[in-house]
Design a protein around this motif. Structure first.
Motif, short mmCIF file in Angstrom:
data_model
loop_
_atom_site.label_atom_id
_atom_site.label_comp_id
_atom_site.label_asym_id
_atom_site.label_seq_id
_atom_site.Cartn_x
_atom_site.Cartn_y
_atom_site.Cartn_z
N ASP A 324 86.76 55.04 41.66
CA ASP A 324 86.72 56.40 42.19
C ASP A 324 85.68 56.58 43.28
OD1 ASP A 324 88.68 57.69 40.39
OD2 ASP A 324 87.24 57.18 38.83
N LEU A 325 84.63 55.75 43.26
CA LEU A 325 83.55 55.92 44.21
C LEU A 325 82.87 54.58 44.47
CD1 LEU A 325 80.94 58.82 44.18
CD2 LEU A 325 80.20 56.49 44.56
N LEU A 326 82.56 54.33 45.75
CA LEU A 326 81.86 53.12 46.17
C LEU A 326 80.62 53.55 46.95
CD1 LEU A 326 81.65 50.03 46.74
CD2 LEU A 326 83.18 50.42 48.70
N ALA A 327 79.45 53.02 46.59
CA ALA A 327 78.20 53.40 47.26
C ALA A 327 77.47 52.17 47.76
CB ALA A 327 77.30 54.19 46.30
N PHE A 328 76.90 52.28 48.95
CA PHE A 328 76.12 51.20 49.56
C PHE A 328 74.65 51.60 49.65
CE2 PHE A 328 80.38 50.61 51.31
CZ PHE A 328 80.57 49.23 51.21
N THR A 329 73.77 50.65 49.37
CA THR A 329 72.34 50.89 49.54
C THR A 329 71.66 49.56 49.85
OG1 THR A 329 70.44 52.06 48.61
CG2 THR A 329 71.60 50.56 47.15
N GLY A 330 70.33 49.57 49.99
CA GLY A 330 69.58 48.38 50.36
C GLY A 330 69.54 48.21 51.86
N GLY A 331 68.70 47.28 52.33
CA GLY A 331 68.51 47.12 53.77
C GLY A 331 69.79 46.87 54.55
N ILE A 332 70.66 46.00 54.02
CA ILE A 332 71.94 45.73 54.68
C ILE A 332 72.93 46.86 54.40
CG2 ILE A 332 73.91 44.15 54.78
CD1 ILE A 332 71.98 41.88 54.06
N GLY A 333 73.01 47.27 53.15
CA GLY A 333 73.97 48.31 52.78
C GLY A 333 73.76 49.62 53.50
N GLU A 334 72.51 49.98 53.76
CA GLU A 334 72.20 51.25 54.41
C GLU A 334 72.35 51.19 55.93
OE1 GLU A 334 68.31 52.58 53.20
OE2 GLU A 334 68.67 51.93 51.14
N HIS A 335 72.13 50.00 56.53
CA HIS A 335 71.99 49.94 57.99
C HIS A 335 73.07 49.14 58.71
CE1 HIS A 335 68.08 51.82 57.60
NE2 HIS A 335 67.75 50.93 56.68
N ASP A 336 73.83 48.32 58.00
CA ASP A 336 74.81 47.47 58.67
C ASP A 336 76.20 48.08 58.58
OD1 ASP A 336 76.50 45.39 59.56
OD2 ASP A 336 75.06 43.88 58.94
N ALA A 337 76.55 48.88 59.58
CA ALA A 337 77.85 49.56 59.59
C ALA A 337 78.99 48.56 59.68
CB ALA A 337 77.91 50.54 60.75
N ALA A 338 78.79 47.46 60.39
CA ALA A 338 79.85 46.45 60.54
C ALA A 338 80.17 45.80 59.20
CB ALA A 338 79.42 45.39 61.55
N LEU A 339 79.17 45.55 58.40
CA LEU A 339 79.40 44.97 57.07
C LEU A 339 80.18 45.95 56.19
CD1 LEU A 339 78.18 44.88 53.92
CD2 LEU A 339 78.96 42.76 54.98
N ARG A 340 79.77 47.20 56.21
CA ARG A 340 80.48 48.21 55.39
C ARG A 340 81.94 48.31 55.82
NH1 ARG A 340 75.58 51.48 56.42
NH2 ARG A 340 76.82 52.62 57.97
N LEU A 341 82.18 48.32 57.13
CA LEU A 341 83.55 48.43 57.64
C LEU A 341 84.39 47.23 57.22
CD1 LEU A 341 85.68 49.81 59.42
CD2 LEU A 341 84.72 48.56 61.38
N ALA A 342 83.85 46.03 57.39
CA ALA A 342 84.60 44.82 57.04
C ALA A 342 84.93 44.78 55.55
CB ALA A 342 83.80 43.59 57.45
N ALA A 343 83.96 45.14 54.72
CA ALA A 343 84.20 45.13 53.27
C ALA A 343 85.24 46.16 52.88
CB ALA A 343 82.89 45.37 52.53
N CYS A 344 85.12 47.36 53.40
CA CYS A 344 86.05 48.42 53.02
C CYS A 344 87.47 48.14 53.51
CB CYS A 344 85.56 49.76 53.56
SG CYS A 344 84.10 50.40 52.71
N GLU A 345 87.60 47.52 54.66
CA GLU A 345 88.94 47.17 55.15
C GLU A 345 89.62 46.18 54.21
OE1 GLU A 345 88.63 47.82 59.99
OE2 GLU A 345 88.23 45.83 59.15
N GLN A 346 88.84 45.30 53.59
CA GLN A 346 89.42 44.33 52.66
C GLN A 346 89.65 44.93 51.27
OE1 GLN A 346 87.77 40.23 52.89
NE2 GLN A 346 86.56 40.98 54.61
N LEU A 347 89.12 46.13 51.03
CA LEU A 347 89.35 46.83 49.77
C LEU A 347 90.38 47.95 49.92
CD1 LEU A 347 85.64 47.05 48.56
CD2 LEU A 347 87.41 45.51 47.68
#
Length: 403
Positions: A324-347
């Protein structure tokens, strides 16, 4: 800051740095940080420097003057001078320490004494990058502030709610009784996220994945506000690929290395300090450096980090029976938009749909929703504050002790 303001200082002592923050003490609770800072460069031959900011807009960074004595002792003296100058009206009531491993004994934060410290020392082999330095920090602050309670706040505590099956390895019963089991880590961060999400989303009590992504990285599955599964296990090595740690690894690799003559110290160095983003790229453990590189090995390291994250999210979603909900945190999770986008596209198959504009705007400065309007899963970026959780636990203990 008001005259006579009572405050708690939260610290996180590492191998070459001290992170600290000062929080107001209000009965059994705390508020937002009055002052936050980091003293870095404390490794041998390093150049110690301090950077800090206050809630009224003071931002300073300066290099510590050379001098005799232990660099950590000098750093602590510098920190006390800062507190005296910029937080002089505050009356310190306790020191709250982030400690990675609480073992089987500590499911909650405690005031530390000699017996507690002796037990926590036995856990050092389970988290060699953190536990020894955390405990050395406790001893350092005990000497500097002998009049104050020193409170230990444990990353493992949040995961004591996991089902017994989730805590088990398929090893003999005697080993489980001796404490060889899954513990989980990053608990202070996950507790902070759980609290902030509960304030912002009606889905926070449902099926939630929280990804703490930084030099250390893990994912936690939470249901009804409590941890039900997590990617880290017996030590802080398991699960996701990290900055210099390998993450999940076939134990047959270790047997292979041992037959080749590798001893425990060499294997430990490989797994904790020479693997992960650093090992795969051969360049750096810092995601920002890899993003800026045009070397193919850097791209491979980023892609593998993303793949391992997506794979673990799939496994933990299965444990939850949905998402129901996915949350990102930590140095990479908070600041790396490209990582968040790539992960979410695969989910996407889970109904995770990210809004690219919101994702780019989320820079870790504030909690922010980044899901698309038609996403069946909410996606949040939540800047973590482990120190506030630790300070809150210290405040509750002080209230209970009626100090």
């Amino acid at each position: 800051m008001n005259n006579g303001q009572q405050a708690i200082i939260a610290v996180n002592v590492g191998s070459s740095s001290i992170k600290f923050a000062l929080y107001p003490f209000r009965g059994a609770t705390t508020g937002a940080a009055l002052l936050t800072g980091t003293i870095a460069g404390l490794e041998p031959d390093g150049q110690p420097c301090v950077a800090f900011s206050t809630d009224d807009g003071v931002n300073l960074s300066e290099t510590l003057a050379p001098g005799p004595g232990d660099s950590f002792e000098r750093a602590l003296a510098a920190m006390r001078a800062l507190l005296a100058r910029y937080a002089a009206p505050a009356r310190l009531m306790a020191v709250a320490h982030r400690i990675v491993h609480g073992g089987e004994r500590y499911a909650e934060s405690v005031v530390l004494d000699e017996a507690a410290m002796a037990y926590l020392r036995t856990l050092e082999p389970l988290a060699p990058l953190h536990q020894p330095h955390n405990l050395e920090g406790v001893e350092l602050f005990m000497r500097a502030f002998p009049e104050l309670p020193q409170v230990g706040c444990f990353d493992t505590s949040f995961h004591t709610t996991m089902d017994p099956l989730e805590q088990r390895f398929a090893l003999p019963q005697a080993m489980h009784r001796e404490g060889v089991r899954r513990y989980g880590f990053h608990g202070l961060s996950y507790r902070y996220l759980a609290a902030r999400l509960a304030e912002r989303s009606g889905r926070s009590g449902r099926k939630v994945l929280m990804a703490h992504l930084g030099n250390g990285a893990s994912v936690c599955a939470m249901h009804c506000g409590v941890s039900v599964a997590t990617s880290m296990g017996f030590s802080a090595l398991d699960g996701l690929m990290m900055g210099s740690r390998c993450g999940a690894l076939d134990p047959g690799v270790l047997l292979h290395l041992m037959r080749q003559g590798w001893d425990a110290d060499r294997i430990e160095k490989l797994l904790y300090r020479q693997s992960g983003l650093l090992g795969v790229s051969g360049l750096s453990a810092d995601m920002r450096t890899l993003r800026a590189s045009d070397q193919p090995e850097a791209r491979t390291a980023i892609d593998l980090f993303t793949h391992r994250l997506v794979r673990e999210c799939g496994a933990l979603t299965a444990c939850l029976g949905g998402l129901d909900l996915l949350a990102f945190t930590g140095g990479i999770g908070e600041h790396d938009a490209a990582l968040r986008l790539a992960a979410c596209e695969q989910l996407l198959y889970l109904g995770v749909r990210i809004d690219t504009g919101r994702n780019k705007a989320a820079d870790g400065s504030q909690i922010m929703a980044i899901h698309a309007d038609d996403s069946s899963v909410e996606i949040w970026v939540v800047p973590t504050d482990e120190g506030r959780v630790a300070a809150g636990d210290a405040a509750a203990l002080l209230a209970h002790m009626q100090i």
